[in-house]
Motif scaffolding. Sequence first.
Motif, mmCIF file in Angstrom:
data_model
loop_
_atom_site.group_PDB
_atom_site.id
_atom_site.type_symbol
_atom_site.label_atom_id
_atom_site.label_comp_id
_atom_site.label_asym_id
_atom_site.label_seq_id
_atom_site.Cartn_x
_atom_site.Cartn_y
_atom_site.Cartn_z
ATOM 1 N N VAL A 255 21.275 30.490 38.833
ATOM 2 C CA VAL A 255 21.684 29.294 38.100
ATOM 3 C C VAL A 255 22.846 29.613 37.165
ATOM 4 N N GLY A 256 22.756 30.732 36.448
ATOM 5 C CA GLY A 256 23.732 31.031 35.412
ATOM 6 C C GLY A 256 25.080 31.467 35.924
ATOM 7 N N LYS A 257 25.106 32.243 37.003
ATOM 8 C CA LYS A 257 26.403 32.807 37.400
ATOM 9 C C LYS A 257 27.329 31.762 37.993
ATOM 10 N N PHE A 258 26.783 30.622 38.403
ATOM 11 C CA PHE A 258 27.629 29.546 38.893
ATOM 12 C C PHE A 258 28.614 29.068 37.827
ATOM 13 N N PHE A 333 27.485 29.972 48.575
ATOM 14 C CA PHE A 333 28.574 29.407 47.784
ATOM 15 C C PHE A 333 28.495 29.827 46.318
ATOM 16 N N ASN A 334 27.293 30.176 45.850
ATOM 17 C CA ASN A 334 27.127 30.614 44.465
ATOM 18 C C ASN A 334 27.811 31.956 44.189
ATOM 19 N N PRO A 335 27.494 33.032 44.927
ATOM 20 C CA PRO A 335 28.247 34.278 44.680
ATOM 21 C C PRO A 335 29.728 34.142 45.001
ATOM 22 N N MET A 336 30.083 33.201 45.868
ATOM 23 C CA MET A 336 31.503 32.947 46.117
ATOM 24 C C MET A 336 32.184 32.425 44.854
ATOM 25 N N THR A 337 31.553 31.485 44.167
ATOM 26 C CA THR A 337 32.164 30.984 42.927
ATOM 27 C C THR A 337 32.279 32.091 41.906
#
Length: 574
Positions: A255-258, A333-337
């Motif tokens: 949740v946070g790293k986004f 898509f999260n680690p991509m962002t």
Amino acid sequence: MTDALLFNPRTYDPAHFDPETRRLLRATVDWFEERGKRRLIEDYRTRAWLGDFLAFAAKEGLFATFLTPASAAAKGEGDKRWDTSRIAALNEILGFYGLDYWYAWQVTILGLGPVWQSDNSAARARAAELLSQGEVFAFGLSEKAHGADIYSTDMLLEPDGRGGFRATGSKYYIGNGNAAGLVSVFGRRTDVEGPDGYVFFAADSRHPAYHLVKNVVDSSKYVSEFRLEDYPVAPEDVLHTGRAAFDAALNSVNVGKFNLCTASIGICEHAMYEAVTHARNRILYGRPVTAFPHVRRELADAYVRLVGMKLFSDRAVDYFRTAGPDDRRYLLFNPMTKMKVTTEGEKVIDLMWDVIAAKGFERDNYFAQAAVEIRSLPKLEGTVHVNLALILKFMRNHLLDPVAYEPVPTRLDAADDDFLFRQGPARGLGSVRFHDWRPAFDTYAHLPNVARFREQADALCEFVRTAAPGEEQSRDLDLLLAVGQLFALVVHGQLVLEQAALAGVEEDVLDELFAVLVRDFSAHAVELHGKDSATEEQQRWALGAVRRPAVDEARSERVWQRVEALSGAYEMMP
């Protein structure tokens, strides 16, 4: 000229949100503008704690409104929800004015993650009340000796014989650890071995057994080291036990790293206004700096990269908000962002810095702090290498084995994204499936550089089928990371094009952006060619994937005119 693709405080009106969200976002912008640039820079320079900003946020109910899920809101608090679209909007605003402000908000989000995932109703009610009082939160996961290696935690909880524990141990690099009303702390029981012994519990930074050691960074951000000495953990303080505590840690980071991507965007936007304005009005050898071809190229590349960052991140929001047990595409898509968008931010700043040179060091500019702070985002919530290794787990399914999903619309609706707090076990990544990436490219196949990039993406599919790293190479992380960079570009391009179609982005800008992405793919292919362990087949493939972007001077000139129009478009109130 106002560029609709960039945030500009002078014209900002988030009309797509509900009235209370619009009010809070606009009030935040106005608060910073009224303080002015001198105060903003002076607070950054003197490492002042963010008390004034937190007082403003408390008065307006900013954190409470944006970070309280609907399930934890009281009757009559209908504006409270966990809405990723408006959280992203606030990330961008806070990044625009200074990463220190964003950081206090970001680590509050991380600290709330284990609470909102917990079935402990007392702890949830306590967190909601603390938010309503304007308190901030902290995420007590990492340790000095182990970093974020949660398998090796030395925060030890000894049973007290009454259903609770006494906790002793240190945590390191914990934002807001100096002021948090609640710190979500990860530890392990002394009487239970293995994963079943993990515990997440709530601590109070004001408790006598909570010892604040120091701020470990030279910054307004208070990134603390703290130590618990025989800290009493009552049963009502326990958030998770066993494997659920482990899952809560990883899912909170999900949740946070986004949030890192949109903070990076805000930083780059503010810096771009300064850089273009300076370059356009700086005269060298009787000509504006922007008359030189290399300067135009660098600023135009910075601009289209920034637009790409925004398009990717906006589209990723939709997949986050549409996620569920049967749709976990957000896990790619999260680690991509976190990885791709934030490293693009570094490139944007570097390109502009090459243009403005010594001006980028001056103490009266926002750019000087932007150049420093942009470096931190790729390194927070897992390094670039960690996140690249993560996205590789999805490569084969994404490129070669698509499945059908219902189309995902733009998600700006006032809904509560409650799935983020019931993500379930943090495993099974190899089973995540994706929709076909090709239609996004087909929509823009008439653009020369989109077509050339598509050739490279198809070549990568062939690489995965015929020349993918074998068993021995799979242990060579250096080689795998080069492959990961190539895959990341394909995913980046896909979501950029999906969002461009939804938002009606000008095709000139898209084609100029994909000219940059074609060069990036070629550069990473050459890097793969040079890896020590690359096979002859992989080396041949790498050189065969190199492409030259399609040059169109008229298109480039039209994009340059957009960039040049940013000169004087925004200057922060003094």
